[in-house]
Design a protein around this motif. Structure first.
Motif, PDB file in Angstrom:
ATOM      1  N   GLN A  51       0.902  -1.236   0.155  1.00 35.21           N
ATOM      2  CA  GLN A  51       0.156  -0.101  -0.101  1.00 35.21           C
ATOM      3  C   GLN A  51       0.865   1.235  -0.143  1.00 35.21           C
ATOM      4  OE1 GLN A  51      -3.096  -0.530  -0.899  1.00 35.21           O
ATOM      5  NE2 GLN A  51      -2.579  -2.514  -0.870  1.00 35.21           N
ATOM      6  N   ILE A  52       2.062   1.019   0.794  1.00 35.12           N
ATOM      7  CA  ILE A  52       2.965   2.400   0.656  1.00 35.12           C
ATOM      8  C   ILE A  52       3.586   2.589  -0.921  1.00 35.12           C
ATOM      9  CG2 ILE A  52       5.324   2.989   1.541  1.00 35.12           C
ATOM     10  CD1 ILE A  52       3.086   3.407   3.693  1.00 35.12           C
ATOM     11  N   GLU A  53       3.543   1.324  -1.582  1.00 35.11           N
ATOM     12  CA  GLU A  53       4.087   1.391  -2.913  1.00 35.11           C
ATOM     13  C   GLU A  53       3.121   2.127  -3.813  1.00 35.11           C
ATOM     14  OE1 GLU A  53       4.918  -2.807  -3.500  1.00 35.11           O
ATOM     15  OE2 GLU A  53       6.979  -2.408  -2.624  1.00 35.11           O
ATOM     16  N   ARG A  54       1.734   1.716  -3.563  1.00 34.40           N
ATOM     17  CA  ARG A  54       0.794   2.445  -4.241  1.00 34.40           C
ATOM     18  C   ARG A  54       0.634   3.888  -4.042  1.00 34.40           C
ATOM     19  NH1 ARG A  54      -4.774   0.091  -3.045  1.00 34.40           N
ATOM     20  NH2 ARG A  54      -5.613   1.403  -4.736  1.00 34.40           N
ATOM     21  N   ALA A  55       0.605   4.165  -2.608  1.00 33.56           N
ATOM     22  CA  ALA A  55       0.921   5.703  -2.226  1.00 33.56           C
ATOM     23  C   ALA A  55       1.916   6.534  -2.944  1.00 33.56           C
ATOM     24  CB  ALA A  55       0.882   5.888  -0.661  1.00 33.56           C
ATOM     25  N   ALA A  56       3.078   6.048  -3.045  1.00 35.23           N
ATOM     26  CA  ALA A  56       4.195   6.604  -3.756  1.00 35.23           C
ATOM     27  C   ALA A  56       3.760   6.729  -5.321  1.00 35.23           C
ATOM     28  CB  ALA A  56       5.114   5.558  -3.827  1.00 35.23           C
ATOM     29  N   LYS A  57       3.156   5.922  -5.755  1.00 34.26           N
ATOM     30  CA  LYS A  57       2.754   6.049  -7.296  1.00 34.26           C
ATOM     31  C   LYS A  57       1.553   7.220  -7.472  1.00 34.26           C
ATOM     32  CE  LYS A  57       3.234   1.558  -8.659  1.00 34.26           C
ATOM     33  NZ  LYS A  57       2.833   0.217  -9.163  1.00 34.26           N
ATOM     34  N   VAL A  58       0.668   7.481  -6.245  1.00 38.43           N
ATOM     35  CA  VAL A  58      -0.363   8.342  -6.522  1.00 38.43           C
ATOM     36  C   VAL A  58      -0.099   9.532  -5.960  1.00 38.43           C
ATOM     37  CG1 VAL A  58      -2.679   8.831  -5.632  1.00 38.43           C
ATOM     38  CG2 VAL A  58      -2.061   6.623  -6.495  1.00 38.43           C
ATOM     39  N   LYS A  59       0.636   9.754  -4.788  1.00 40.83           N
ATOM     40  CA  LYS A  59       0.972  11.106  -4.220  1.00 40.83           C
ATOM     41  C   LYS A  59       1.399  12.147  -5.053  1.00 40.83           C
ATOM     42  CE  LYS A  59       1.317   9.865   0.801  1.00 40.83           C
ATOM     43  NZ  LYS A  59       2.413   9.664   1.951  1.00 40.83           N
ATOM     44  N   PRO A  60       2.574  11.903  -5.866  1.00 46.19           N
ATOM     45  CA  PRO A  60       3.223  12.859  -6.580  1.00 46.19           C
ATOM     46  C   PRO A  60       2.285  13.665  -7.633  1.00 46.19           C
ATOM     47  CG  PRO A  60       4.667  11.071  -6.721  1.00 46.19           C
ATOM     48  CD  PRO A  60       3.333  10.639  -6.107  1.00 46.19           C
ATOM     49  N   ALA A  61       1.290  12.835  -8.143  1.00 40.98           N
ATOM     50  CA  ALA A  61       0.300  13.545  -9.045  1.00 40.98           C
ATOM     51  C   ALA A  61      -0.770  14.526  -8.286  1.00 40.98           C
ATOM     52  CB  ALA A  61      -0.888  12.395  -9.793  1.00 40.98           C
TER      53      ALA A  61
END
Length: 126
Positions: free
Chosen positions: A46-56
């Protein structure tokens, strides 16, 4: 901590019974450790998912308000489950610190800063 009655019960049991019980305790701890590792691996994904979404969304890896929210939540669960608050704080502080560093590594140069979050009106954090 054992009660006097429990100490008497233990004293009256044979060494074989005690060794069998200790083997059972160790087996169950090993099983629980496997479950904990599997749950932590799920959390890491889930941290990996967040790292993909957060920058956008312009959200940095470290959002102190979210850290406080996570800690408050797990402390409530710990109290409900009878888990040591001290243990919970130590574990979750380590998990959160590692998670923030991991997210920052995954985001690399796409990682927003705390300043960019306030200027872009960044939304909720992971």
């Amino acid at each position: 901590m054992t009660t006097p009655g429990a100490q008497k019960d233990i004293a009256q049991r044979s060494e074989k019974e005690l060794q069998d019980e200790m083997s059972d305790v160790r087996r169950l701890i090993d099983e629980l450790d496997e479950e904990l590792v599997a749950l932590l691996a799920r959390r890491q994904r889930q941290i990996e998912r967040a790292a993909k979404v957060k920058p956008a969304l312009g959200i940095p890896a470290n959002v102190p308000e979210r850290v406080d929210e996570v800690l408050a939540h797990v402390l409530g669960v710990a109290r409900r489950e009878g888990l040591s608050v001290e243990l919970t704080m130590n574990l979750w502080r380590a998990v959160i610190d590692w998670s923030i560093q991991y997210e920052e590594r995954l985001m690399g140069d796409r990682a927003p800063t705390r300043d960019s979050q306030s200027s872009s009106g960044g939304g909720p954090a992971s």
